[in-house]
Design an enzyme around this catalytic site. Structure first.
Site, mmCIF file in Angstrom:
data_model
loop_
_atom_site.group_PDB
_atom_site.id
_atom_site.type_symbol
_atom_site.label_atom_id
_atom_site.label_comp_id
_atom_site.label_asym_id
_atom_site.label_seq_id
_atom_site.Cartn_x
_atom_site.Cartn_y
_atom_site.Cartn_z
ATOM 1 N N ALA A 27 -102.129 23.408 25.875
ATOM 2 C CA ALA A 27 -102.531 22.145 25.515
ATOM 3 C C ALA A 27 -103.661 21.601 26.313
ATOM 4 C CB ALA A 27 -101.098 21.388 26.157
ATOM 5 N N SER A 110 -99.073 24.771 45.349
ATOM 6 C CA SER A 110 -100.317 24.825 44.558
ATOM 7 C C SER A 110 -101.033 23.432 44.642
ATOM 8 C CB SER A 110 -99.966 24.948 43.171
ATOM 9 O OG SER A 110 -99.276 26.415 43.233
ATOM 10 N N THR A 130 -92.455 25.168 37.860
ATOM 11 C CA THR A 130 -91.761 26.431 38.747
ATOM 12 C C THR A 130 -90.203 26.147 38.169
ATOM 13 O OG1 THR A 130 -90.590 26.573 40.753
ATOM 14 C CG2 THR A 130 -91.220 24.246 40.377
ATOM 15 N N ILE A 131 -89.525 27.258 38.052
ATOM 16 C CA ILE A 131 -88.008 27.479 37.939
ATOM 17 C C ILE A 131 -87.070 26.663 38.697
ATOM 18 C CG2 ILE A 131 -88.426 29.648 36.447
ATOM 19 C CD1 ILE A 131 -86.828 30.953 38.974
ATOM 20 N N ASP A 132 -87.706 26.363 39.860
ATOM 21 C CA ASP A 132 -86.844 26.004 41.118
ATOM 22 C C ASP A 132 -86.377 24.514 40.726
ATOM 23 O OD1 ASP A 132 -86.759 28.463 42.237
ATOM 24 O OD2 ASP A 132 -88.278 28.038 43.527
ATOM 25 N N ARG A 159 -68.849 37.104 33.581
ATOM 26 C CA ARG A 159 -67.428 36.438 33.645
ATOM 27 C C ARG A 159 -66.440 37.295 32.603
ATOM 28 N NH1 ARG A 159 -64.339 31.664 33.971
ATOM 29 N NH2 ARG A 159 -66.011 30.258 35.085
ATOM 30 N N MET A 174 -81.729 32.797 41.476
ATOM 31 C CA MET A 174 -83.031 32.411 42.071
ATOM 32 C C MET A 174 -83.053 31.126 43.000
ATOM 33 S SD MET A 174 -86.218 34.044 40.591
ATOM 34 C CE MET A 174 -86.909 35.845 41.278
ATOM 35 N N GLY A 175 -83.737 31.123 43.816
ATOM 36 C CA GLY A 175 -84.052 29.788 44.628
ATOM 37 C C GLY A 175 -83.782 30.276 46.136
ATOM 38 N N ARG A 176 -84.954 30.643 46.615
ATOM 39 C CA ARG A 176 -85.110 30.748 48.184
ATOM 40 C C ARG A 176 -84.866 29.546 48.827
ATOM 41 N NH1 ARG A 176 -89.348 34.858 48.415
ATOM 42 N NH2 ARG A 176 -90.690 33.061 47.746
ATOM 43 N N ARG A 249 -67.267 42.035 43.020
ATOM 44 C CA ARG A 249 -68.465 42.654 42.773
ATOM 45 C C ARG A 249 -69.789 41.560 42.887
ATOM 46 N NH1 ARG A 249 -65.866 46.311 42.986
ATOM 47 N NH2 ARG A 249 -65.163 48.070 41.415
ATOM 48 N N ARG A 258 -86.979 34.612 35.620
ATOM 49 C CA ARG A 258 -88.181 34.056 35.412
ATOM 50 C C ARG A 258 -89.163 34.327 34.263
ATOM 51 N NH1 ARG A 258 -90.836 34.449 41.104
ATOM 52 N NH2 ARG A 258 -92.551 35.709 40.239
HETATM 53 P P1 ADP Z 1 -95.763 26.944 44.728
HETATM 54 O O1 ADP Z 1 -97.099 26.438 44.160
HETATM 55 O O2 ADP Z 1 -94.663 27.466 43.689
HETATM 56 O O3 ADP Z 1 -95.216 26.036 45.819
HETATM 57 P P2 ADP Z 1 -96.535 28.356 46.947
HETATM 58 O O4 ADP Z 1 -95.974 27.714 47.928
HETATM 59 O O5 ADP Z 1 -96.339 29.972 47.013
HETATM 60 O O6 ADP Z 1 -96.172 28.232 45.504
HETATM 61 O O7 ADP Z 1 -98.137 28.174 46.915
HETATM 62 C C1 ADP Z 1 -98.922 28.652 45.917
HETATM 63 C C2 ADP Z 1 -100.366 28.791 46.413
HETATM 64 O O8 ADP Z 1 -100.867 27.727 46.782
HETATM 65 C C3 ADP Z 1 -100.526 29.514 47.961
HETATM 66 O O9 ADP Z 1 -100.532 30.856 47.694
HETATM 67 C C4 ADP Z 1 -101.901 29.040 48.465
HETATM 68 O O10 ADP Z 1 -102.935 29.771 47.845
HETATM 69 C C5 ADP Z 1 -101.695 27.875 47.987
HETATM 70 N N1 ADP Z 1 -101.163 26.751 49.050
HETATM 71 C C6 ADP Z 1 -100.255 26.769 49.383
HETATM 72 N N2 ADP Z 1 -100.143 25.721 50.548
HETATM 73 C C7 ADP Z 1 -101.327 25.318 50.522
HETATM 74 C C8 ADP Z 1 -101.984 24.117 51.692
HETATM 75 N N3 ADP Z 1 -101.203 23.843 52.486
HETATM 76 N N4 ADP Z 1 -103.284 24.310 51.443
HETATM 77 C C9 ADP Z 1 -103.920 24.878 50.504
HETATM 78 N N5 ADP Z 1 -103.357 25.772 49.592
HETATM 79 C C10 ADP Z 1 -102.257 26.044 49.936
HETATM 80 O O1 F6P Z 2 -90.435 29.828 43.235
HETATM 81 C C1 F6P Z 2 -89.904 30.600 42.092
HETATM 82 C C2 F6P Z 2 -89.074 31.850 42.790
HETATM 83 O O2 F6P Z 2 -88.737 32.574 41.531
HETATM 84 C C3 F6P Z 2 -87.966 31.329 43.570
HETATM 85 O O3 F6P Z 2 -86.723 30.936 42.960
HETATM 86 C C4 F6P Z 2 -87.553 32.705 44.356
HETATM 87 O O4 F6P Z 2 -87.054 32.583 45.743
HETATM 88 C C5 F6P Z 2 -89.024 33.162 44.608
HETATM 89 O O5 F6P Z 2 -90.027 32.385 43.386
HETATM 90 C C6 F6P Z 2 -89.372 34.767 44.464
HETATM 91 O O6 F6P Z 2 -90.766 35.153 44.451
HETATM 92 P P1 F6P Z 2 -91.019 36.713 44.374
HETATM 93 O O7 F6P Z 2 -91.393 36.692 42.967
HETATM 94 O O8 F6P Z 2 -92.260 36.501 45.086
HETATM 95 O O9 F6P Z 2 -90.121 37.487 44.786
#
Ligand code: ADP
Ligand code: F6P
Length: 325
Positions: A27, A110, A130-132, A159, A174-176, A249, A258
Site C-alpha cells: 500500500a 521501531s 506486531t503480533i503482540d 485440546r 508468544m508474548g514476552r 503435557r 508469526r
Molecule cells: P518493536 O519495534 O517490535 O518494539 P524492538 O523493541 O526490538 O521491536 O525495536 C526494533 C528496533 O527499533 C530496535 O532493534 C532498534 O533498532 C530500534 N529501537 C528500539 N528502541 C529504540 C530507541 N529508543 N531509539 C532508537 N531506536 C530504537
Molecule cells: O514481538 C513479537 C514477538 O513474536 C513476541 O511475541 C515474542 O516474545 C518475540 O517477538 C520473540 O522474538 P524472537 O523472534 O526474537 O525470538
C-alpha cells in the site's frame, strides 16, 4: 525542522515480523507511486538502512505479495540505531538517498527510532506492526489477527488429544511482555487458566487445587494457556503432573504464530494504514503514528503515542475466568 516537500518515500519493516506487513508495504509503494513519488525499500530494518541496503520499488515489485506472510523487505533488530551516532548516520543516509519521508512498520521500539529520525530532519510516520497487540495508541496492530487465529487452531488440536487422554495441557503462546495473545486464546479456546506476564504472581497451588476439583467433577481435560513471558511450560507440566496425578503435557507453539498467510482483516487494515501513512507524509506531517481507535483510523504524535499506557482489560480477564467454570 524537516523539509515538508516529499519527493521520495522510504519504507522499512523493523522488530519482529508480522503477517500483513507485506500488505502495508504494497500500500505504501502503490499509494506513493500513484501520487507521483519515488518509493525506496530499505531491507532489514534500521540495520539495512545503516548498511545502505536500499532498493527502488515499482508497482510490480509488490505484485503477488498481499497474501504472503513475513516481510518481503525482511526485518532486523539493530543495536546501533539506539545510539546517537547510529541515529545521525541513519538520518544522513536518508538524506544521501533523497528519502524525505520514511514509513516505519513495527512496534514501539521501531517508533522510538522513527522519533529520533524525525528530530534529525527526516519526516517519519509509523505503522503498528506486531503480533503482540501491545501498542497503546491503537486497538489494532498488523499481524495479531492472523497470529491469534493460528494459535487458536493449534490449541483446538491439542485440546482434541488432551480430551482423549484425559490430560492437562499447558500451551505456551508468544508474548514476552504482553498477554493479549494468551488472553484472546484463553477466551476463544475456553481455557481453564490464562497466565500472562501482566499477572506475573500466578498461584500454582491454586491451579493444582482447581485441577483436582475439576477431576472430581468429571472434567476430561484442563487447558492452561501460558504466555511466553511466564514461560517455564515444560517444568510447570512436570510439577503439575506430580502434584495432581493428572498426566500433563506442555506444547510451545512458538514461531509458527508469526508466519502464514495474513487474514482478511490483516490485509485490509494494513492496506489502509499503509495508504494513510503516505497521505500523512504528503500532507506535510511528520513524527506521526497511524492507529485504529473507536472504529476509526487515526494518527497520533509519536511522542504522545509512546507516552500512552495499555494494560490487559480487567473486564475481559474477569469474563475469561467466569467462563472457565
Ligand atoms: P518493536 O519495534 O517490535 O518494539 P524492538 O523493541 O526490538 O521491536 O525495536 C526494533 C528496533 O527499533 C530496535 O532493534 C532498534 O533498532 C530500534 N529501537 C528500539 N528502541 C529504540 C530507541 N529508543 N531509539 C532508537 N531506536 C530504537
Ligand atoms: O514481538 C513479537 C514477538 O513474536 C513476541 O511475541 C515474542 O516474545 C518475540 O517477538 C520473540 O522474538 P524472537 O523472534 O526474537 O525470538
Amino acid at each position: 525542522m524537516a523539509d515538508k516537500i516529499i519527493r521520495t518515500i522510504g519504507v522499512l519493516t523493523s522488530g519482529g515480523d508480522a503477517p500483513g506487513m507485506n500488505a502495508a508495504i504494497r500500500a505504501v509503494v502503490r499509494t506513493g507511486l500513484g501520487k507521483g513519488l519515488k518509493v525506496r525499500g530499505i531491507r532489514k530494518g534500521y540495520q539495512g538502512l545503516l548498511n545502505e541496503e536500499i532498493i527502488d520499488l515499482s508497482a510490480r515489485d509488490v505484485s503477488d505479495t498481499i497474501q504472503r506472510g513475513g516481510t518481503i523487505l525482511q526485518t532486523a533488530r539493530c543495536e546501533e540505531m539506539r545510539t546517537e551516532e547510529g541515529q545521525q548516520k541513519a538520518a544522513a543516509i536518508c538524506k544521501k538517498y533523497g528519502i524525505d519521508g520514511l514509513v516505519v512498520i513495527g512496534g514501539d521500539g521501531s517508533f522510538a527510532g522513527a522519533q529520533k529520525l524525525a528530530n534529525l530532519g527526516v519526516n517519519t510516520v509509523g505503522i503498528p506492526g506486531t503480533i503482540d497487540l501491545d501498542i497503546a495508541c491503537t486497538e489494532y496492530t498488523i499481524g495479531f489477527d492472523t497470529a491469534v487465529n493460528t494459535a487458536m487452531e493449534a490449541i483446538d488440536k491439542v485440546r482434541d488429544t488432551s480430551t482423549s487422554h484425559e490430560r492437562c495441557s499447558i500451551i505456551e503462546v508468544m508474548g514476552r511482555d504482553a498477554g493479549y495473545l494468551a488472553l484472546w486464546c484463553g477466551i476463544a479456546n475456553g481455557a481453564e487458566r490464562i497466565l500472562m506476564p501482566e499477572e506475573h504472581d500466578y498461584d500454582e497451588a491454586a491451579i493444582v487445587a482447581d485441577i483436582q476439583e475439576c477431576r472430581k467433577r468429571g472434567k476430561k481435560n484442563y487447558i492452561i494457556i501460558n504466555a511466553e513471558g511466564i514461560g517455564d511450560s515444560i517444568n510447570m507440566a512436570k510439577r503439575i503432573e506430580e502434584a495432581t496425578g493428572m498426566e500433563t503435557r506442555a506444547t510451545i507453539i512458538g514461531h509458527m504464530q508469526r508466519g502464514g498467510s495474513p487474514t482478511c482483516k490483516d490485509r485490509v487494515y494494513a492496506s489502509i494504514m499503509g495508504a494513510m501513512a503516505v497521505d500523512l507524509l504528503v500532507a506535510g506531517k511528520s513524527n506521526r503514528v497511524v492507529g485504529y481507535k473507536h472504529g476509526q483510523y487515526v494518527d497520533f504524535d509519536i511522542d504522545e503515542a509512546l507516552g500512552m499506557k495499555k494494560g490487559i482489560p480487567q473486564y475481559q480477564y474477569d469474563v475469561a475466568k467466569a467462563l472457565a467454570l
